[in-house]
Design an enzyme around this catalytic site. Structure first.
Site, PDB file in Angstrom:
ATOM      1  N   ASN A 153      26.511  32.667  36.560  1.00 27.50           N
ATOM      2  CA  ASN A 153      27.075  32.630  37.909  1.00 27.50           C
ATOM      3  C   ASN A 153      26.192  33.297  38.945  1.00 27.50           C
ATOM      4  O   ASN A 153      26.358  33.056  40.133  1.00 27.50           O
ATOM      5  CB  ASN A 153      28.464  33.269  37.913  1.00 27.50           C
ATOM      6  CG  ASN A 153      28.486  34.608  37.222  1.00 27.50           C
ATOM      7  OD1 ASN A 153      28.126  34.722  36.049  1.00 27.50           O
ATOM      8  ND2 ASN A 153      28.863  35.636  37.936  1.00 27.50           N
ATOM      9  N   HIS A 203      39.155  26.485  40.608  1.00 23.96           N
ATOM     10  CA  HIS A 203      38.736  26.710  41.997  1.00 23.96           C
ATOM     11  C   HIS A 203      37.232  26.613  42.223  1.00 23.96           C
ATOM     12  O   HIS A 203      36.757  26.667  43.349  1.00 23.96           O
ATOM     13  CB  HIS A 203      39.309  28.032  42.538  1.00 23.96           C
ATOM     14  CG  HIS A 203      38.644  29.283  42.045  1.00 23.96           C
ATOM     15  ND1 HIS A 203      37.752  29.978  42.822  1.00 23.96           N
ATOM     16  CD2 HIS A 203      38.768  29.978  40.901  1.00 23.96           C
ATOM     17  CE1 HIS A 203      37.364  31.064  42.155  1.00 23.96           C
ATOM     18  NE2 HIS A 203      37.965  31.084  40.989  1.00 23.96           N
ATOM     19  N   THR A 239      56.131  29.836  32.262  1.00 25.41           N
ATOM     20  CA  THR A 239      56.375  28.503  32.823  1.00 25.41           C
ATOM     21  C   THR A 239      55.057  27.937  33.336  1.00 25.41           C
ATOM     22  O   THR A 239      54.330  28.604  34.068  1.00 25.41           O
ATOM     23  CB  THR A 239      57.413  28.585  33.960  1.00 25.41           C
ATOM     24  OG1 THR A 239      58.602  29.153  33.410  1.00 25.41           O
ATOM     25  CG2 THR A 239      57.706  27.216  34.551  1.00 25.41           C
ATOM     26  N   CYS A 327      32.492  38.941  42.310  1.00 29.84           N
ATOM     27  CA  CYS A 327      33.143  40.134  41.742  1.00 29.84           C
ATOM     28  C   CYS A 327      32.376  41.396  42.085  1.00 29.84           C
ATOM     29  O   CYS A 327      32.951  42.464  42.231  1.00 29.84           O
ATOM     30  CB  CYS A 327      33.187  40.060  40.218  1.00 29.84           C
ATOM     31  SG  CYS A 327      33.780  38.509  39.625  1.00 29.84           S
TER      32      CYS A 327
HETATM   33  N1  PLP Z   1      33.289  33.095  34.476  1.00 26.96           N
HETATM   34  C1  PLP Z   1      32.338  32.812  35.378  1.00 26.96           C
HETATM   35  C2  PLP Z   1      30.963  32.452  34.916  1.00 26.96           C
HETATM   36  C3  PLP Z   1      32.644  32.852  36.745  1.00 26.96           C
HETATM   37  O1  PLP Z   1      31.687  32.583  37.635  1.00 26.96           O
HETATM   38  C4  PLP Z   1      33.961  33.203  37.139  1.00 26.96           C
HETATM   39  C5  PLP Z   1      34.318  33.317  38.566  1.00 26.96           C
HETATM   40  O2  PLP Z   1      33.542  33.747  39.381  1.00 26.96           O
HETATM   41  C6  PLP Z   1      34.915  33.478  36.145  1.00 26.96           C
HETATM   42  C7  PLP Z   1      34.540  33.414  34.828  1.00 26.96           C
HETATM   43  C8  PLP Z   1      36.322  33.836  36.505  1.00 26.96           C
HETATM   44  O3  PLP Z   1      37.065  32.711  36.894  1.00 26.96           O
HETATM   45  P1  PLP Z   1      38.384  32.875  37.795  1.00 26.96           P
HETATM   46  O4  PLP Z   1      37.918  33.256  39.170  1.00 26.96           O
HETATM   47  O5  PLP Z   1      39.029  31.524  37.742  1.00 26.96           O
HETATM   48  O6  PLP Z   1      39.223  33.908  37.152  1.00 26.96           O
END
Ligand code: PLP
Length: 385
Positions: A153, A203, A239, A327
């Protein structure tokens, strides 16, 4: 505004919104209810599961709908490792790569902290890739699970997942891959990849936040994290988010539409953008693999700046991007991913990630490259005055 932060999130696509709308309004039933409204919701959920399974090349029963990528990663890492150790107490190690998203990394650390597992961290090379040798080095008779992401990411590096998964499979070790960033860009056929579990998140590909899924191969047991009414075959109580599942299925279908050649088109635009930035900004360094990278991600370090100041300056000029993962945004610590790739901490502090969706145009990227040139130039001149 030029939005170059699609790896953080994407807007909901119109077709996706239209597909999910009925299940938020008139067809609002609970799939567990035994009346017409409930049955209609159950039918929609089953159809979404079949569509998702088709996109992942698996059986419908192997799809667990989740609240997104984080939950899918948690369920894979904790759920599979705990189930395996319950069956054989010697299986008390998990192996993860050094560049995993926190959803995988922190799940492994939780297993270590609370359940006494050992975590083997597989090093990456300077491009962020795991080699077969590095993986083979950590696997052993006690390994309960391997988790190596499909595409990173922060830098977009794509892992040789099929080769790595084959290695684990030969030893009988389940292999999970976090395909959250890969979905929509790279083939997701779980049979060809040879993986036992794979996470996706809605998303990142035009479905709403809070939708996602985990593929778990039929023979693999999963200890549930959510206990309750036994939905999702007991693997994820609660649910079901019917509209979210319908949206995820619609987004996957759009991404797979063979009429769309977006991966190739976007990869060509990405390469032009990378060339323009490297040519226009002296000392700029491309991070991640030069060719084995997502079509949608261009990431750089701009020595002599700070990533955050470049972001602010770019936003002033109407270009939205990020210093790494969403994050870690706002954190001063250099990215663990870049450090694992051997980048010096002071250089890692200067990281900027540009990520696009399939609507990106050449004009937008030309404008963005010019803005990067100006932004880095002005920050450097201020920094030295
Ligand atoms: N894994 C990777 C490689 C991501 O880039 C992300 C989100 O940035 C996630 C997991 C987490 O996904 P979510 O935002 O749907 O919890």
């Amino acid at each position: 505004m030029i939005f170059l932060d699609a790896a953080a999130t994407t807007p909901v696509r119109r077709e996706v919104l239209e597909a999910m709308w009925p299940y938020l309004t008139g067809e609002f039933g609970n799939p567990s209810s035994h009346h017409g409204l409930g049955e209609a919701a159950a039918t929609a959920l089953a159809a979404a599961r079949a569509t998702t399974a088709k996109a992942l090349g698996c059986r419908a029963g192997e799809v667990v709908f989740t609240s997104g990528g984080t939950e899918a990663d948690n369920l894979a890492v904790k759920g599979i490792a705990l189930a395996r150790r319950a069956a054989d107490r010697h299986l008390d190690r998990v192996a993860i790569s050094a560049v995993e998203h926190p959803a995988v990394e922190e799940s492994a650390r939780y297993l270590q902290r609370v359940h006494g597992f050992a975590v083997d961290v597989i090093p990456v090379d300077r491009y962020g890739q795991v080699t077969e040798e590095a993986l083979a080095d950590v696997l052993g008779p006690r390994t309960a699970l391997v988790s190596i992401m499909y595409a990173n990411n922060e830098v977009g590096t794509v892992q040789p997942v099929a080769r790595l998964a084959a290695l684990a499979r030969a030893l009988g070790i389940p292999f999970h891959t976090d395909a959250v960033q890969a979905a929509g860009w790279l083939p997701l056929d779980t049979g060809t990849l040879g993986v036992d579990a794979l996470s996706i998140s809605g998303h990142k590909l035009g479905a709403p936040k809070g939708s996602g899924a985990l593929f778990v191969r039929g023979r693999i047991r999963v200890e549930p994290l959510m206990h309750g009414g036994g939905q999702e075959r007991g693997r994820r109580s609660g649910t079901e988010n019917v509209a979210g599942a319908v949206a995820l299925a619609a987004a996957l279908t759009l991404a797979r539409d063979p009429a769309r050649d977006s991966a190739e088109r976007v990869a060509a635009l990405r390469d032009e953008f990378i060339d323009a930035v490297l040519a226009g900004v002296p000392g700029a360094v491309l991070t991640g693999h030069p060719t084995e990278r997502l079509p949608s991600v261009a990431s750089f370090c701009f020595p002599g700046t700070s990533g955050e100041s470049v972001l602010l300056e770019l936003e002033r000029q109407g270009v939205i991007c990020s210093s790494g993962s969403a994050c870690a945004a706002g954190s001063d610590a250099p990215s663990a991913v870049l450090l694992a790739m051997g980048i010096e901490p002071e250089v890692a502090q200067t990281a900027v990630r540009f990520s696009f969706d399939s609507t990106i145009t050449a004009e937008e990227l030309q404008e963005a490259a010019a803005a990067v040139r100006t932004a880095v130039g002005s920050i450097r001149s201020l920094g030295t005055s």
